[in-house]
Every structure is written in C-alpha cells, then in structure tokens.
Write a protein that holds these residues in place. Structure first.
Motif, PDB file in Angstrom:
ATOM      1  N   THR A  66       0.832  -1.212   0.000  1.00 13.09           N
ATOM      2  CA  THR A  66       0.000   0.000   0.000  1.00 13.09           C
ATOM      3  C   THR A  66       0.861   1.253   0.000  1.00 13.09           C
ATOM      4  OG1 THR A  66      -1.800  -1.128   1.159  1.00 13.09           O
ATOM      5  CG2 THR A  66      -1.767   1.279   1.253  1.00 13.09           C
ATOM      6  N   THR A  67       1.907   1.267   0.847  1.00 13.19           N
ATOM      7  CA  THR A  67       2.782   2.443   0.917  1.00 13.19           C
ATOM      8  C   THR A  67       3.490   2.678  -0.404  1.00 13.19           C
ATOM      9  OG1 THR A  67       3.135   2.174   3.289  1.00 13.19           O
ATOM     10  CG2 THR A  67       4.777   3.462   2.077  1.00 13.19           C
ATOM     11  N   ALA A 126      -0.202  12.573  -0.869  1.00 11.09           N
ATOM     12  CA  ALA A 126       0.477  13.484   0.063  1.00 11.09           C
ATOM     13  C   ALA A 126       0.758  12.852   1.418  1.00 11.09           C
ATOM     14  CB  ALA A 126      -0.377  14.751   0.252  1.00 11.09           C
ATOM     15  N   ASP A 127       0.088  11.742   1.741  1.00 13.93           N
ATOM     16  CA  ASP A 127       0.311  11.135   3.053  1.00 13.93           C
ATOM     17  C   ASP A 127       1.585  10.280   3.100  1.00 13.93           C
ATOM     18  OD1 ASP A 127      -0.556   9.090   1.451  1.00 13.93           O
ATOM     19  OD2 ASP A 127      -2.150   8.389   2.789  1.00 13.93           O
ATOM     20  N   ALA A 164       8.050  12.834   1.566  1.00 18.02           N
ATOM     21  CA  ALA A 164       8.859  13.109   0.373  1.00 18.02           C
ATOM     22  C   ALA A 164      10.052  12.169   0.300  1.00 18.02           C
ATOM     23  CB  ALA A 164       9.323  14.567   0.384  1.00 18.02           C
ATOM     24  N   ALA A 165      10.672  11.884   1.451  1.00 18.10           N
ATOM     25  CA  ALA A 165      11.851  11.001   1.467  1.00 18.10           C
ATOM     26  C   ALA A 165      11.475   9.586   1.021  1.00 18.10           C
ATOM     27  CB  ALA A 165      12.453  10.965   2.869  1.00 18.10           C
ATOM     28  N   THR A 166      10.337   9.087   1.537  1.00 17.57           N
ATOM     29  CA  THR A 166       9.896   7.738   1.149  1.00 17.57           C
ATOM     30  C   THR A 166       9.528   7.702  -0.325  1.00 17.57           C
ATOM     31  OG1 THR A 166       9.072   7.278   3.369  1.00 17.57           O
ATOM     32  CG2 THR A 166       8.180   5.936   1.579  1.00 17.57           C
TER      33      THR A 166
END
Length: 336
Positions: free
Chosen positions: A16-17, A26-27, A30-32
C-alpha cells in the motif's frame, strides 16, 4: 522487471505504501516517495496503467470535441492551440484526446457519451454558442471544463476568449479613418458567441459614425460561406468599399469573389484568426488575432485549476485583439 510486491519487499515497505508513493499521495513522506521512485527506476518497474486509473478513480483523459467534414478536422487555428495544451497536460499525467463528431451525432451526444461513461476527467469546448447546451450539460454533471469562447450562461464557467467586440469595432473605425463609408460585414452564424460579438462591434462603430448597417451578409464560417456572402454584398446597388470578415476562412473566400468582379481589386478587406494561409493569399490578408503567449498552456492551466476545484469566476480570461497588417486592408480607395 519487478512487480509491485517484489518492489515493496525489496524496500521493506508495505504494498500500500509503495503504491501510494508511486501515485503521488500526500500522506507519503517526500523522502519515502523519492526512495520508492528511485528503486522503481532501478528495477525497471512500470505501474499497470489500468489498475492505477482504477485506484485513483481517474480516466487520465481530457477530451475536446470538434465538428468534422470528410478529410478535415477544423477549424485549423484550434489545432496549434490544442497541441500546446496537450503538451502541458501531459506533464500533469493527462492525455488530451481530440474527438471528431461522427456524422449524425451532435457534440452534445458525444459529451454525454464521454461523461456518463466516465471516460474523461475534464473537457475542453471550442466555438461556443450563445446558449450552449454542452456547457449546461457539463455544469449539471459537475464535470470540470474550460471553453474557448464565452456564452450567455447565467452560471459562470471557465473560459479564454478574445474581445471580438472591441476588435471589430476598432477594425471598422480604422476603415472609417481611411475614408471608407460603405463598410460591409461578412458575419458568421449569430448563434455562435464569437460571431455575434464581432457583428455587434462592427455595427456599433457604424452607428456611432452615423453610417448604415445594411451591408451585412451572414454565412457559414468557411471559405465557401465567405465567397457566397461576398458575392451577395458585391451585387448590391451600393456595394461596399471595405469588408470586415468574421474569420480568415471567410475572408479567403471573399478574396476569391473579389477576383471575379470588376473593380474587386479596389475593395479592402480584413479577417480574424491569423491563419498561416493568409500570408500567402493574393493580396496577403490583413487580419486580427487574440493576444497572449502560448494560449495552449493557458488552457491547460485553467483546466488543471478547474479540476482542482477553483471557482469558475476566477478562471475567466478575456484577451485583447491585435492587428496583423499586410496588404489587403490598404487597397486604394477610389470611391467612398
């Protein structure tokens, strides 16, 4: 090539991520997101387009309907604008689809098919009518759209338009300042907003100068229409010494008519749209055009803002009209 499950396992993240990172939610930090995108590029992973659209509940398409004749998708000046619009929309992950209207079907029918079939996320409408059923339909469905031209709708909607009234008023005044008194107008069908506004501009300038407005002929906004309308005006007892044409296509047709009558070379003429063919006409066609850099990008910007929910009354642009002076408006005036 890795699949989504393998990509997630290699990163130690949930499916999912990873999916939400690839879709730009947006959830996801930015790094991930950057880590996921870099790993996807290294692994050669490409998201399944159909699954991605279903997850986001988006078609990722913007449609523009165009009336068409056999072998011809027109009007031609729209195509350059649409090319620039498509390029900008592509940068936002949207594809612009040009949909010629099939014979026996109306633009409204095609709009209904796109919208009710959930095939598009937004629409771009060209050549608006004063009372435009397409606009009313899209407003009733809550579908984002932008029009190339205004309407007389009581409900605001996004548009980009040129100030045809002011442009044709100024063009008529220019002919008056050059000594012309019998200035004719070749008008497009008055249910089109652009044609009505341009005729109103010509008519107002004539009335303000105390001149008659009987030298007007209405026809289809095509070369054939301009040719027929010009012949009508040229056959009248008091024929015009100058012609203000609603479109360049009509002006090209009118130039053909001028070549077929005695004294036609003495009649001045101006069009609107600045089609490339006008520069190669004989004489080269003086014309008008809407000001503004990269109008295609402007349409794309308004579409994206409309899709983001920005109010319609903040998405309206009225551009000034400028003259493109060539030879056809300077023909020698022998009688006035």
């Amino acid at each position: 090539m890795a699949n989504l499950k393998q990509l997630a396992q290699s990163l130690g993240l949930s499916i999912t991520t990873v999916s939400r990172a690839l879709d730009g939610y947006a959830d996801v930090s930015a790094a991930t997101r950057e880590r996921v995108l870099a790993a996807a590029a290294t692994a050669g992973y490409r998201p399944n387009a159909s699954a991605r659209r279903l997850r986001k509940q988006r078609a990722e398409l913007v449609a523009v309907t165009l009336p068409s004749d056999p072998g011809h998708i027109g009007p031609p000046h729209f195509l350059d604008m649409l090319s620039g619009c498509a390029e900008c929309l592509a940068g936002a992950g949207l594809n612009l689809v040009i949909a010629p209207v099939p014979r026996g079907e109306s633009e409204l029918d095609l709009c209904r098919r796109f919208v009710d079939g959930r095939r598009v996320d937004a629409m771009l409408l060209v050549r608006t009518r004063r009372h435009d059923e397409r606009v009313e339909f899209l407003q009733s469905r809550g579908i984002p759209f932008v029009t190339n031209g205004r309407t007389e709708s009581a409900v605001p909607h996004p548009y980009i338009d040129g100030d045809g009234y002011a442009g044709f008023h100024a063009a008529t005044r220019r002919f008056q300042d050059a000594g012309h008194r019998r200035i004719g107008h070749i008008a497009g069908p008055q249910d089109y907003y652009f044609a009505h506004a341009r005729r109103q501009g010509w008519q107002a300038a004539m009335q303000e100068a105390g001149l008659g407005t009987d030298l007007c002929a209405e026809a289809a906004p095509t070369e054939q229409g301009g040719y027929i309308a010009a012949l009508d005006l040229l056959r009248r007892p008091e024929r015009p010494t100058a012609l203000v044409c609603a479109t360049d296509e009509m002006a090209i047709g009118a130039l053909r008519a001028l070549r077929e009558v005695d004294g036609g070379e003495e009649i001045s003429i101006v069009g609107h749209d600045d089609l490339p063919i006008g520069a190669f006409a004989s004489p080269s066609l003086s014309t008008m055009r809407m000001t503004g850099e990269n109008l295609g990008a402007s349409f794309a910007s308004l579409l994206l803002r409309a899709m983001a929910g920005e109010p319609a009354d903040r998405l309206q642009e009225l551009h000034a009209i400028e003259f493109v002076d060539r030879d056809s408006h300077r023909r020698p005036l022998r009688t006035a």
